[in-house]
Each structure stands twice: as C-alpha cells, then as structure tokens.
Write a protein that holds these residues in place. Structure first.
Motif, PDB file in Angstrom:
ATOM      1  N   ILE A  46     -24.165  42.920 -26.044  1.00 42.19           N
ATOM      2  CA  ILE A  46     -23.497  41.771 -26.630  1.00 42.19           C
ATOM      3  C   ILE A  46     -24.165  41.484 -27.968  1.00 42.19           C
ATOM      4  O   ILE A  46     -25.391  41.482 -28.070  1.00 42.19           O
ATOM      5  N   PHE A  51     -18.711  42.379 -27.930  1.00 45.04           N
ATOM      6  CA  PHE A  51     -19.430  43.529 -27.396  1.00 45.04           C
ATOM      7  C   PHE A  51     -19.482  44.647 -28.417  1.00 45.04           C
ATOM      8  O   PHE A  51     -18.532  44.860 -29.170  1.00 45.04           O
ATOM      9  N   ILE A  83     -15.084  44.152 -17.519  1.00 47.82           N
ATOM     10  CA  ILE A  83     -16.403  43.675 -17.917  1.00 47.82           C
ATOM     11  C   ILE A  83     -16.221  42.431 -18.773  1.00 47.82           C
ATOM     12  O   ILE A  83     -15.378  42.388 -19.661  1.00 47.82           O
ATOM     13  N   PHE A 112     -23.959  39.486 -18.044  1.00 45.78           N
ATOM     14  CA  PHE A 112     -22.788  40.342 -17.924  1.00 45.78           C
ATOM     15  C   PHE A 112     -22.151  40.139 -16.560  1.00 45.78           C
ATOM     16  O   PHE A 112     -22.853  39.868 -15.576  1.00 45.78           O
ATOM     17  N   PHE A 171     -18.607  38.592 -20.048  1.00 43.21           N
ATOM     18  CA  PHE A 171     -19.927  38.006 -20.243  1.00 43.21           C
ATOM     19  C   PHE A 171     -19.794  36.515 -20.030  1.00 43.21           C
ATOM     20  O   PHE A 171     -18.972  35.860 -20.673  1.00 43.21           O
TER      21      PHE A 171
END
Length: 124
Positions: free
Chosen positions: A117, A68, A6, A15, A8
């Motif tokens: 975030i 995060f 994951i 995301f 951003f």
C-alpha cells in the motif's frame, strides 16, 4: 465462479483478503463484479497472461480508498485504487471474457503476490 478479492481496512490498518463466489451467468458477470466492488464501471489490468485484476474505474476519485502498488508477472509496476478482484482471462474467438479462478491460483496469489500500500485516496 470464485474470485479472490484484496482490500485494505484503513481503520484497522491491515490487508484483507477474501474468496468471493458469484453465481453469475456470462451475461451478468460484469454487473455482479461491479456490484461487489460497489461501483458503476470497472477497470481491468492484466496481472499475467491468465489472471486479470479488476477495480473500480473511479477509485482514484473516491475518498479513503487504498492505493496499491503491484508488480505484475510481466515485471511491470502498476498502481490501483480500491479493492482488487482477481479473475481469469478467458480468450474467445471475438474477445476476452472473465471467469473464476481456481483455489490453486488463489493460493499462488496469496503466497507470491508482490503488493504494497502506498497511499490513500483523498477524493475530489
């Protein structure tokens, strides 16, 4: 081995999740994960008893990394900077190793991960 990553995108402000496959041996997995995260050293944070989150250990000191906030399966709130790779904790006789996760675990993370975030790193 497959892993779930994951990140951003700070330009698109969205995301990004992806499944990554590494053809790593037990001896090279840590170097391959570091190469994927484009870092020298890794930091590990347990998400659950079976799943671990892996990030760049120096993420907070770099520029324009997402920060995060994640609620773990233990109920803890943790903050991690940079892209996150989710992997499996594999208990051995002497320590804990890293392994790939299943597609079912990836779908479960995608559906149930409590993540947001909270900022962007400024670097040093």
């Amino acid at each position: 081995m497959i892993f779930y990553k994951i990140g951003f995108n700070v330009i698109k402000v969205q995301f990004e999740g992806s499944i990554i496959e590494l053809l790593s041996s037990r001896d090279s997995i840590y170097e391959d994960l570091a190469r994927n995260l484009e870092c020298e050293t890794l930091d590990f944070q347990d998400y659950s008893e079976e799943i671990v989150m892996i990030v760049d250990e120096s993420g907070y000191f770099k520029t324009s990394f997402p920060i995060f906030q994640i609620k773990t399966q233990f109920g803890d709130i943790v903050e991690l900077a940079g892209s996150i790779i989710f992997a499996k904790n594999i208990e051995t006789e002497d320590s804990t190793d890293i392994g790939g996760i299943s597609e079912k675990e990836i779908f479960n993370l995608r559906d149930n991960l409590n993540i947001k975030i909270i900022g962007i790193t400024r670097g040093i």
